[in-house]
Design a protein around this motif. Structure first.
Motif, PDB file in Angstrom:
ATOM      1  N   ARG A 174      15.636 -16.965 -12.929  1.00 22.54           N
ATOM      2  CA  ARG A 174      16.644 -16.774 -11.712  1.00 22.54           C
ATOM      3  C   ARG A 174      17.607 -15.753 -12.196  1.00 22.54           C
ATOM      4  O   ARG A 174      19.076 -15.969 -11.933  1.00 22.54           O
ATOM      5  N   HIS A 175      17.186 -14.414 -12.840  1.00 21.16           N
ATOM      6  CA  HIS A 175      17.999 -13.732 -13.214  1.00 21.16           C
ATOM      7  C   HIS A 175      18.797 -12.887 -12.245  1.00 21.16           C
ATOM      8  O   HIS A 175      20.160 -12.466 -12.417  1.00 21.16           O
ATOM      9  N   HIS A 176      18.405 -12.924 -10.952  1.00 24.04           N
ATOM     10  CA  HIS A 176      19.142 -12.235  -9.926  1.00 24.04           C
ATOM     11  C   HIS A 176      20.424 -13.199  -9.642  1.00 24.04           C
ATOM     12  O   HIS A 176      21.568 -12.401  -9.145  1.00 24.04           O
ATOM     13  N   LEU A 177      20.525 -14.469 -10.189  1.00 27.97           N
ATOM     14  CA  LEU A 177      21.705 -15.148  -9.889  1.00 27.97           C
ATOM     15  C   LEU A 177      22.632 -14.753 -10.927  1.00 27.97           C
ATOM     16  O   LEU A 177      24.040 -14.562 -10.579  1.00 27.97           O
ATOM     17  N   PHE A 178      22.191 -14.369 -11.967  1.00 29.38           N
ATOM     18  CA  PHE A 178      23.127 -13.857 -13.023  1.00 29.38           C
ATOM     19  C   PHE A 178      24.178 -12.607 -12.663  1.00 29.38           C
ATOM     20  O   PHE A 178      24.796 -12.208 -12.543  1.00 29.38           O
ATOM     21  N   ALA A 179      23.011 -11.701 -11.972  1.00 30.43           N
ATOM     22  CA  ALA A 179      23.479 -10.459 -11.453  1.00 30.43           C
ATOM     23  C   ALA A 179      24.575 -10.446 -10.410  1.00 30.43           C
ATOM     24  O   ALA A 179      25.734  -9.760 -10.335  1.00 30.43           O
ATOM     25  N   LEU A 180      24.135 -11.314  -9.473  1.00 29.64           N
ATOM     26  CA  LEU A 180      25.046 -11.517  -8.514  1.00 29.64           C
ATOM     27  C   LEU A 180      26.421 -12.081  -8.716  1.00 29.64           C
ATOM     28  O   LEU A 180      27.368 -11.792  -8.144  1.00 29.64           O
ATOM     29  N   THR A 181      26.194 -13.155  -9.575  1.00 32.42           N
ATOM     30  CA  THR A 181      27.596 -13.590  -9.908  1.00 32.42           C
ATOM     31  C   THR A 181      28.357 -12.808 -10.599  1.00 32.42           C
ATOM     32  O   THR A 181      29.603 -12.651 -10.357  1.00 32.42           O
ATOM     33  N   ALA A 182      28.100 -11.889 -11.610  1.00 34.23           N
ATOM     34  CA  ALA A 182      28.563 -10.768 -12.146  1.00 34.23           C
ATOM     35  C   ALA A 182      29.440  -9.811 -11.144  1.00 34.23           C
ATOM     36  O   ALA A 182      30.368  -9.533 -11.218  1.00 34.23           O
TER      37      ALA A 182
ATOM     38  N   PRO B 112       0.736  -1.130  -0.063  1.00 35.12           N
ATOM     39  CA  PRO B 112      -0.066   0.039   0.053  1.00 35.12           C
ATOM     40  C   PRO B 112       0.966   1.188   0.139  1.00 35.12           C
ATOM     41  O   PRO B 112       0.842   1.935   0.704  1.00 35.12           O
ATOM     42  N   ASP B 113       1.750   1.550  -0.981  1.00 32.83           N
ATOM     43  CA  ASP B 113       2.760   2.463  -1.134  1.00 32.83           C
ATOM     44  C   ASP B 113       2.284   3.509  -2.252  1.00 32.83           C
ATOM     45  O   ASP B 113       2.017   2.878  -3.404  1.00 32.83           O
ATOM     46  N   PRO B 114       1.958   4.841  -2.023  1.00 35.99           N
ATOM     47  CA  PRO B 114       1.480   5.569  -3.196  1.00 35.99           C
ATOM     48  C   PRO B 114       2.850   5.855  -4.306  1.00 35.99           C
ATOM     49  O   PRO B 114       2.231   6.089  -5.364  1.00 35.99           O
ATOM     50  N   ALA B 115       4.129   5.753  -3.853  1.00 32.75           N
ATOM     51  CA  ALA B 115       5.014   5.805  -4.833  1.00 32.75           C
ATOM     52  C   ALA B 115       5.258   4.494  -5.913  1.00 32.75           C
ATOM     53  O   ALA B 115       5.114   3.485  -5.533  1.00 32.75           O
ATOM     54  N   PRO B 116       4.923   4.735  -7.181  1.00 30.75           N
ATOM     55  CA  PRO B 116       5.262   3.549  -8.152  1.00 30.75           C
ATOM     56  C   PRO B 116       6.273   2.882  -8.192  1.00 30.75           C
ATOM     57  O   PRO B 116       7.364   3.519  -8.358  1.00 30.75           O
ATOM     58  N   ASP B 117       6.061   1.485  -7.702  1.00 28.46           N
ATOM     59  CA  ASP B 117       7.343   0.766  -7.997  1.00 28.46           C
ATOM     60  C   ASP B 117       6.934  -0.675  -8.146  1.00 28.46           C
ATOM     61  O   ASP B 117       5.839  -1.026  -7.691  1.00 28.46           O
ATOM     62  N   ALA B 118       7.695  -1.485  -8.767  1.00 26.54           N
ATOM     63  CA  ALA B 118       7.639  -2.877  -8.965  1.00 26.54           C
ATOM     64  C   ALA B 118       8.697  -3.573  -9.308  1.00 26.54           C
ATOM     65  O   ALA B 118       9.759  -3.056  -9.816  1.00 26.54           O
ATOM     66  N   TYR B 119       8.865  -4.920  -8.899  1.00 29.04           N
ATOM     67  CA  TYR B 119      10.179  -5.469  -8.822  1.00 29.04           C
ATOM     68  C   TYR B 119      10.017  -6.996  -8.593  1.00 29.04           C
ATOM     69  O   TYR B 119       9.065  -7.413  -7.775  1.00 29.04           O
ATOM     70  N   ALA B 120      10.829  -8.078  -8.863  1.00 28.81           N
ATOM     71  CA  ALA B 120      10.997  -9.312  -8.906  1.00 28.81           C
ATOM     72  C   ALA B 120      11.763  -9.625  -7.603  1.00 28.81           C
ATOM     73  O   ALA B 120      13.040  -9.326  -7.363  1.00 28.81           O
ATOM     74  N   LEU B 121      11.059 -10.179  -6.622  1.00 22.47           N
ATOM     75  CA  LEU B 121      11.605 -10.596  -5.339  1.00 22.47           C
ATOM     76  C   LEU B 121      12.038 -12.117  -5.344  1.00 22.47           C
ATOM     77  O   LEU B 121      11.088 -12.827  -5.035  1.00 22.47           O
ATOM     78  N   PRO B 122      13.173 -12.512  -5.259  1.00 19.36           N
ATOM     79  CA  PRO B 122      13.548 -13.916  -5.613  1.00 19.36           C
ATOM     80  C   PRO B 122      13.588 -14.534  -4.065  1.00 19.36           C
ATOM     81  O   PRO B 122      13.481 -13.832  -3.089  1.00 19.36           O
ATOM     82  N   GLY B 123      13.143 -15.805  -4.047  1.00 17.48           N
ATOM     83  CA  GLY B 123      13.056 -16.548  -2.694  1.00 17.48           C
ATOM     84  C   GLY B 123      12.276 -17.801  -2.962  1.00 17.48           C
ATOM     85  O   GLY B 123      12.008 -18.310  -4.026  1.00 17.48           O
TER      86      GLY B 123
END
Length: 319
Positions: A176-184, A131-142
């Motif tokens: 699992r794109h977060h693993l690519f970014a973390l690996t780099a 419930p946040d008025p600021a526009p945002d969206a993201y993929a949260l891995p887990g």
């Protein structure tokens, strides 16, 4: 060993520009794998070279030589060079290890914080609305992965654009794109030149998710419009307080370039696009492969040379 051990430390000067150039002409998925694999290979060769430099200098220390039954005069090389190089390698390796541990811990801590923030709101499947008025969206891995979106972002998009945005973020989770970014990011801690691979990798991962979303919703224009509007809505405000700095989101990266790519018609099945400069790409690919192979071969050659030197020094003491 004196010459071979330095090659893995210098080879990124040639390999990194070649990888960036080649990735720019490849499909997003292939580009992401290329950049990540190149970063890992070059980082491993760099770490191996530093470890060999450290070992060569450490063997000259009397306690180490006595422990290994070595004759220091037979180890070869100039002590005035190998010993300072060993100290420099030790400091560099320690700094690299500390950076890797710090980045890995920070990534894990940020994910925990974001997970606790989303756990306070009941999810609808894999979708969690804050419930946040600021526009945002993201993929949260887990486990499970979640698509996190704020109420402000939902208000900024039409229903079909929301579906395209959700498909984009789900593509990040599925791939699992977060693993690519973390690996780099971890590989970049081993050599400063590898940091320049992170931006093209982030772009390739976003383009990968863009294409997956367009295929899922069946409309490239709707997907392009969703990404453009989401980026414009999120631009005036910073990322949410619970959003990890390492997660991937549709609103990041060079959005105009991504939108332009989505507005390009997709080639019909059985009719691959005609890409100019294919001979040049093949030449760059060969050069990149040669750089990585030469770097790995040099590290192996330096290790074999050090092993032979140690055997000779041990044999002389035995006699």
């Amino acid at each position: 060993m004196i010459l071979a051990v330095w090659i893995p430390l210098l080879m990124p000067l040639l390999a990194v520009p070649a990888a960036r150039r080649l990735a720019g002409s490849l499909p997003p998925r292939a580009a992401a794998w290329l950049l990540t694999g190149c970063a890992v290979a070059l980082a491993a060769c760099t770490a191996a070279a530093l470890a060999l430099l450290l070992a060569a200098g450490a063997l000259r220390l009397p306690p180490v030589a006595a422990l290994g039954h070595l004759s220091p005069p037979l180890l070869g090389g100039d002590p005035a060079v190998t010993v300072p190089a060993a100290w420099a390698a030790a400091a560099t390796l320690a700094a690299c290890a500390a950076t890797v541990v710090h980045r890995a811990r920070r990534h894990r801590a940020e994910l925990r914080t974001a997970r606790r923030a989303t756990d306070a709101h009941a999810p609808a499947g894999d979708l969690c609305v804050l419930p946040d008025p600021a526009p945002d969206a993201y993929a949260l891995p887990g486990r499970p992965g979640r698509v996190v979106v704020t109420a402000g972002m939902l208000r900024a998009l039409s229903p079909d654009e929301r579906e395209a945005l959700f498909a984009h973020e789900r593509a990040h989770l599925a791939g699992r794109h977060h693993l690519f970014a973390l690996t780099a990011a971890l590989a970049a801690a081993c050599h400063p030149l590898l940091r320049s691979l992170r931006a093209p990798l982030a772009y390739a991962l976003e383009r990968w998710a863009d294409e997956a979303a367009a295929s899922r919703v069946g409309d490239r224009r709707v997907t392009a419009r969703a990404i453009g509007r989401a980026a414009l809505a999120a631009a005036p405000s910073a990322a949410g307080p619970h959003r990890p700095g390492t997660v991937l989101a549709a609103t990041t990266g060079p959005v105009p370039r991504r939108v332009a790519a989505l507005l390009t018609p997709e080639p019909m099945p059985g009719h691959p696009p005609i890409r100019p400069g294919s001979a040049g790409r093949r030449l760059i690919a060969v050069a990149l492969l040669a750089c990585v192979t030469f770097s790995a071969a040099s590290a192996l050659d330096a290790a074999a040379d050090l092993h032979t030197t140690v055997e000779v020094a041990q044999g002389e003491v035995t006699r």
